[in-house]
Design a protein around this motif. Structure first.
Motif, PDB file in Angstrom:
ATOM      1  N   HIS A  22     -37.831  -1.712 -34.597  1.00  0.00           N
ATOM      2  CA  HIS A  22     -36.400  -1.513 -34.853  1.00  0.00           C
ATOM      3  C   HIS A  22     -35.586  -2.150 -33.730  1.00  0.00           C
ATOM      4  N   LEU A  23     -34.383  -2.640 -34.078  1.00  0.00           N
ATOM      5  CA  LEU A  23     -33.434  -3.089 -33.055  1.00  0.00           C
ATOM      6  C   LEU A  23     -32.140  -2.315 -33.312  1.00  0.00           C
ATOM      7  N   VAL A  24     -32.009  -1.187 -32.637  1.00  0.00           N
ATOM      8  CA  VAL A  24     -30.927  -0.253 -32.949  1.00  0.00           C
ATOM      9  C   VAL A  24     -29.874  -0.203 -31.856  1.00  0.00           C
ATOM     10  N   ASP A  25     -30.308  -0.160 -30.608  1.00  0.00           N
ATOM     11  CA  ASP A  25     -29.332  -0.206 -29.513  1.00  0.00           C
ATOM     12  C   ASP A  25     -29.943  -1.012 -28.377  1.00  0.00           C
ATOM     13  N   PRO A  26     -29.124  -1.349 -27.372  1.00  0.00           N
ATOM     14  CA  PRO A  26     -29.634  -2.256 -26.346  1.00  0.00           C
ATOM     15  C   PRO A  26     -30.581  -1.577 -25.354  1.00  0.00           C
ATOM     16  N   ILE A 123     -34.380  -4.104 -43.032  1.00  0.00           N
ATOM     17  CA  ILE A 123     -32.997  -3.777 -43.426  1.00  0.00           C
ATOM     18  C   ILE A 123     -32.076  -4.114 -42.256  1.00  0.00           C
ATOM     19  N   VAL A 124     -31.100  -4.977 -42.548  1.00  0.00           N
ATOM     20  CA  VAL A 124     -30.079  -5.318 -41.548  1.00  0.00           C
ATOM     21  C   VAL A 124     -28.836  -4.570 -41.994  1.00  0.00           C
ATOM     22  N   MET A 125     -28.281  -3.717 -41.138  1.00  0.00           N
ATOM     23  CA  MET A 125     -27.205  -2.853 -41.641  1.00  0.00           C
ATOM     24  C   MET A 125     -26.000  -2.736 -40.716  1.00  0.00           C
ATOM     25  N   ARG A 126     -24.838  -2.701 -41.362  1.00  0.00           N
ATOM     26  CA  ARG A 126     -23.565  -2.478 -40.651  1.00  0.00           C
ATOM     27  C   ARG A 126     -22.822  -1.352 -41.349  1.00  0.00           C
ATOM     28  N   THR A 127     -22.410  -0.379 -40.561  1.00  0.00           N
ATOM     29  CA  THR A 127     -21.686   0.769 -41.118  1.00  0.00           C
ATOM     30  C   THR A 127     -20.473   1.091 -40.249  1.00  0.00           C
ATOM     31  N   PRO A 128     -19.440   1.681 -40.855  1.00  0.00           N
ATOM     32  CA  PRO A 128     -18.276   2.065 -40.041  1.00  0.00           C
ATOM     33  C   PRO A 128     -18.563   3.251 -39.130  1.00  0.00           C
ATOM     34  N   GLU A 129     -19.589   4.043 -39.434  1.00  0.00           N
ATOM     35  CA  GLU A 129     -19.872   5.219 -38.603  1.00  0.00           C
ATOM     36  C   GLU A 129     -20.847   4.864 -37.495  1.00  0.00           C
ATOM     37  N   ALA A 130     -20.606   5.454 -36.330  1.00  0.00           N
ATOM     38  CA  ALA A 130     -21.548   5.295 -35.220  1.00  0.00           C
ATOM     39  C   ALA A 130     -22.848   6.022 -35.565  1.00  0.00           C
ATOM     40  N   GLY A 131     -23.939   5.528 -35.007  1.00  0.00           N
ATOM     41  CA  GLY A 131     -25.203   6.261 -35.075  1.00  0.00           C
ATOM     42  C   GLY A 131     -25.975   6.119 -36.377  1.00  0.00           C
ATOM     43  N   GLN A 132     -25.444   5.383 -37.374  1.00  0.00           N
ATOM     44  CA  GLN A 132     -26.131   5.316 -38.668  1.00  0.00           C
ATOM     45  C   GLN A 132     -27.429   4.496 -38.599  1.00  0.00           C
ATOM     46  N   ALA A 134     -29.360   4.301 -36.075  1.00  0.00           N
ATOM     47  CA  ALA A 134     -30.349   5.181 -35.432  1.00  0.00           C
ATOM     48  C   ALA A 134     -30.882   6.195 -36.441  1.00  0.00           C
ATOM     49  N   ARG A 135     -29.991   6.693 -37.306  1.00  0.00           N
ATOM     50  CA  ARG A 135     -30.424   7.648 -38.348  1.00  0.00           C
ATOM     51  C   ARG A 135     -31.415   6.987 -39.300  1.00  0.00           C
ATOM     52  N   ALA A 136     -31.096   5.735 -39.670  1.00  0.00           N
ATOM     53  CA  ALA A 136     -31.981   5.011 -40.597  1.00  0.00           C
ATOM     54  C   ALA A 136     -33.341   4.765 -39.939  1.00  0.00           C
ATOM     55  N   ALA A 137     -33.327   4.406 -38.647  1.00  0.00           N
ATOM     56  CA  ALA A 137     -34.597   4.137 -37.950  1.00  0.00           C
ATOM     57  C   ALA A 137     -35.409   5.425 -37.842  1.00  0.00           C
ATOM     58  N   ALA A 138     -34.721   6.552 -37.583  1.00  0.00           N
ATOM     59  CA  ALA A 138     -35.433   7.835 -37.478  1.00  0.00           C
ATOM     60  C   ALA A 138     -36.069   8.176 -38.827  1.00  0.00           C
ATOM     61  N   ASN A 151     -29.683  -3.090 -36.329  1.00  0.00           N
ATOM     62  CA  ASN A 151     -28.286  -2.653 -36.265  1.00  0.00           C
ATOM     63  C   ASN A 151     -27.382  -3.886 -36.171  1.00  0.00           C
ATOM     64  N   ALA A 152     -26.573  -4.093 -37.204  1.00  0.00           N
ATOM     65  CA  ALA A 152     -25.637  -5.224 -37.198  1.00  0.00           C
ATOM     66  C   ALA A 152     -24.212  -4.712 -36.974  1.00  0.00           C
ATOM     67  N   GLY A 153     -24.102  -3.630 -36.214  1.00  0.00           N
ATOM     68  CA  GLY A 153     -22.796  -3.045 -35.893  1.00  0.00           C
ATOM     69  C   GLY A 153     -22.704  -1.647 -36.465  1.00  0.00           C
ATOM     70  N   SER A 154     -22.640  -0.645 -35.577  1.00  0.00           N
ATOM     71  CA  SER A 154     -22.557   0.740 -36.059  1.00  0.00           C
ATOM     72  C   SER A 154     -21.303   1.350 -35.446  1.00  0.00           C
ATOM     73  N   GLY A 155     -20.255   1.417 -36.249  1.00  0.00           N
ATOM     74  CA  GLY A 155     -19.000   1.991 -35.781  1.00  0.00           C
ATOM     75  C   GLY A 155     -18.562   1.358 -34.474  1.00  0.00           C
ATOM     76  N   ARG A 156     -18.160   2.233 -33.543  1.00  0.00           N
ATOM     77  CA  ARG A 156     -17.674   1.729 -32.250  1.00  0.00           C
ATOM     78  C   ARG A 156     -18.756   1.814 -31.187  1.00  0.00           C
ATOM     79  N   ASP A 157     -19.984   2.173 -31.566  1.00  0.00           N
ATOM     80  CA  ASP A 157     -20.924   2.421 -30.471  1.00  0.00           C
ATOM     81  C   ASP A 157     -21.676   1.165 -30.014  1.00  0.00           C
ATOM     82  N   HIS A 158     -22.482   0.572 -30.900  1.00  0.00           N
ATOM     83  CA  HIS A 158     -23.259  -0.563 -30.412  1.00  0.00           C
ATOM     84  C   HIS A 158     -23.366  -1.684 -31.434  1.00  0.00           C
ATOM     85  N   HIS A 159     -23.620  -2.864 -30.894  1.00  0.00           N
ATOM     86  CA  HIS A 159     -23.796  -4.064 -31.699  1.00  0.00           C
ATOM     87  C   HIS A 159     -24.751  -4.935 -30.882  1.00  0.00           C
ATOM     88  N   PRO A 160     -26.034  -4.619 -30.944  1.00  0.00           N
ATOM     89  CA  PRO A 160     -26.952  -5.261 -29.992  1.00  0.00           C
ATOM     90  C   PRO A 160     -27.168  -6.763 -30.202  1.00  0.00           C
TER      91      PRO A 160
END
Ligand code: ASP
Length: 350
Positions: A22-26, A123-132, A134-138, A151-160
């Motif tokens: 997974h590539l979810v956060d940096p 799955i490459v995913m972008r969602t408006p909510e933060a943490g999604q 990570a939820r998908a990876a879990a 993670n192709a952008g999750s809300g305001r948290d990360h975009h690695p």
């Protein structure tokens, strides 16, 4: 598949990096992985320039399928992932609007993601909510047939992935000056809500002697969570800097737009770009070998005339993004070794 052979080119062989799933956060991306991805990106770029090299890349992953689940607006990230997949022969399917998925019938996020995973290999995913992401990876980690989540952008948290292409762009820009180590990097604009700068700050912990200078309106200052991370990583930063005071000290100026889509009161539209922008009036104060970066899309914070300045790296940055995403997919599917091993000279000789 064409493989093996010794290349006559001079190159630095990257240290063996751990596999990537997974590539979810940096966090957890270490220097070995960064060096490996940067070296891979350069080899992919070189290969893609030559018809035989491009065919070689196309033959690497034709048995793989990717789901591009982008339910928040995207131009660059969507198109560059889509094209990165196609460069490697990966077939793609996409959802770009949640109203066309069974989520409108009340299907849970988890059930939707699990459904996608039944058909594809990543799955490459972008969602408006933060943490999604990570939820998908879990979720994937709990089911019998997990597929990697990018993670192709999750809300305001990360975009690695922009942070990775930023690292690549910085390393390339400074390749004759010792790379990123020891550089002074200014970050300007909406640092609180700009997810690319947040992710980039995390990745910069892998470099020695880096100093950060934050230039932001007080209400959009870099978040305390990122500062805590920098403190733990021993990266010094200067807060509340005025561009006019620091512009001549910077090796890189990373400009971001105001993230007005998160505004509730239109506050971000009232920013004075004389203090938070680059244009003909102040670009002359930058060092001659500094670089100007921007994750794009841009607003008024970079005057279009700056595009012709040799220090402007943002269009190159954008293109690097596609090559870096090819490298990420190669790494996830463990096809990176074919690119590392291929004899570039032989393949691109004619
Ligand atoms: N394209 C980047 C993102 O999706 C930067 C931006 O939109 O400002 O976060």
């Amino acid at each position: 598949m064409m493989r093996g052979g010794q290349s006559g080119e001079q190159r630095r062989i990257p240290m063996a990096a751990a596999p990537l799933f997974h590539l979810v956060d940096p966090n957890g991306i270490d220097r070995a992985l960064l060096d490996d991805l940067c070296a891979l990106t350069t080899r992919v770029r070189t290969l893609a320039k030559h018809p035989d090299g491009a065919r070689f890349l196309l033959g690497l992953l034709p048995d793989r399928r990717a789901m591009l689940y982008f339910v928040q607006p995207s131009t660059r990230t969507f198109l560059s992932f889509s094209n990165a997949c196609h460069i490697l022969g990966i077939r793609t399917s996409e959802i770009r609007d949640a109203s066309t998925s069974s989520e409108v019938k009340g299907e849970s996020f988890e059930d939707s993601i699990r459904t996608f995973s039944s058909y594809v290999d990543v799955i490459v995913m972008r969602t408006p909510e933060a943490g999604q992401a990570a939820r998908a990876a879990a979720l994937m980690n709990r089911i019998p047939r997990p597929v990697p989540i990018i993670n192709a952008g999750s809300g305001r948290d990360h975009h690695p992935t922009p942070a990775l292409l930023d690292i690549y762009t910085l390393e390339r820009s400074f390749e004759d000056r010792g790379g990123i180590d020891g550089k002074v990097i200014g970050m300007m604009g909406d640092l609180r809500r700009g997810r690319t700068v947040r992710s980039l700050c995390h990745l910069l912990q892998n470099y020695r002697g880096v100093r950060l200078v934050f230039i932001a309106p007080p209400q959009y200052a870099m978040g305390d969570d990122v500062k805590a991370h920098l403190r733990n990583s021993g990266i010094p930063w200067v807060d509340d800097a005025r561009l006019a005071d620091v512009i001549g000290d910077l090796d890189a100026l990373y400009v971001t737009r105001m993230q007005t889509e998160w505004d509730t009161d239109g506050d971000a539209t009232r920013i004075d770009y004389a203090d938070y922008g680059v244009g003909p009036a102040n670009v002359g104060h930058l060092k001659p070998d500094a670089v100007i970066m921007h994750p794009l899309p841009r607003g008024p914070e970079i005057h279009p005339s700056i595009d012709d300045d040799p220090r402007a790296m943002y269009w190159r940055q954008e293109r690097n993004g596609m090559w870096m995403r090819v490298a990420i997919l190669l790494k996830i599917f463990q096809a990176d070794r074919f690119v590392h091993e291929v004899d570039l000279d032989a393949l691109t000789r004619n």
